[in-house]
Motif scaffolding. Structure first.
Motif, PDB file in Angstrom:
ATOM      1  N   GLN A 112       0.811  -1.212   0.000  1.00  0.00           N
ATOM      2  CA  GLN A 112       0.000   0.000   0.000  1.00  0.00           C
ATOM      3  C   GLN A 112       0.844   1.261   0.000  1.00  0.00           C
ATOM      4  O   GLN A 112       0.312   2.359  -0.189  1.00  0.00           O
ATOM      5  N   VAL A 113       2.127   1.157   0.174  1.00  0.00           N
ATOM      6  CA  VAL A 113       3.010   2.317   0.184  1.00  0.00           C
ATOM      7  C   VAL A 113       3.008   3.012  -1.177  1.00  0.00           C
ATOM      8  O   VAL A 113       3.084   4.233  -1.263  1.00  0.00           O
ATOM      9  N   LEU A 114       2.885   2.249  -2.246  1.00  0.00           N
ATOM     10  CA  LEU A 114       2.966   2.808  -3.594  1.00  0.00           C
ATOM     11  C   LEU A 114       1.597   3.046  -4.228  1.00  0.00           C
ATOM     12  O   LEU A 114       1.499   3.192  -5.450  1.00  0.00           O
ATOM     13  N   ASP A 115       0.523   3.092  -3.444  1.00  0.00           N
ATOM     14  CA  ASP A 115      -0.811   3.283  -4.009  1.00  0.00           C
ATOM     15  C   ASP A 115      -0.997   4.655  -4.655  1.00  0.00           C
ATOM     16  O   ASP A 115      -1.795   4.809  -5.573  1.00  0.00           O
ATOM     17  N   GLY A 116      -0.268   5.666  -4.238  1.00  0.00           N
ATOM     18  CA  GLY A 116      -0.412   7.008  -4.789  1.00  0.00           C
ATOM     19  C   GLY A 116       0.242   7.186  -6.145  1.00  0.00           C
ATOM     20  O   GLY A 116       0.045   8.209  -6.798  1.00  0.00           O
TER      21      GLY A 116
END
Length: 124
Positions: A112-116
């Motif tokens: 979820q760290v790279l969801d943006g």
């Protein structure tokens, strides 16, 4: 006449132990087992990091059991030289390269760290 217990002398016990026959099939099976365990440990280390510890513990128990088995039931094996581990080295290299890409993909697409970020930004 009284019967007395006769204790087997250690050297006689080793002499009567069965010969250690370690053929090609056993070594292939052992290397295949190690390769599968190494593959699962390395390919999915980001999904379950503690799996590496379980692999280490499993290998420790396996080595201790095999050492006990060799020391207890078999005569000393005759040493045989080998130049290297042969084709298994290239198999382990392929698994290692595949593990880099698999773990990178797991980090890019499931964390979820790279969801943006967009898909292009995640891959580059």
């Amino acid at each position: 006449l009284k019967c007395r217990k006769i204790y087997v002398v250690c050297t006689n016990r080793h002499y009567r132990a069965s010969n250690f026959q370690f053929g090609r099939l056993e070594s292939i099976t052992n290397y295949a087992d190690i390769a599968v365990q190494f593959g699962f440990s390395m390919l999915f280390v980001t999904a379950l990091p503690i799996a590496s510890f379980f692999s280490l513990f499993s290998n420790y128990v396996k080595v201790k059991f095999n050492a006990w088995k060799l020391l207890t039931f078999y005569q000393r094996p005759i040493p045989v030289t080998a130049q290297d581990i042969g084709t298994w080295e290239s198999i382990f290299r392929v698994i290692t390269v595949a593990a880099v890409f698999t773990n990178a993909g797991l980090v890019c697409f499931t964390m979820q760290v790279l969801d943006g970020f967009t898909l292009f930004q995640r891959t580059w």
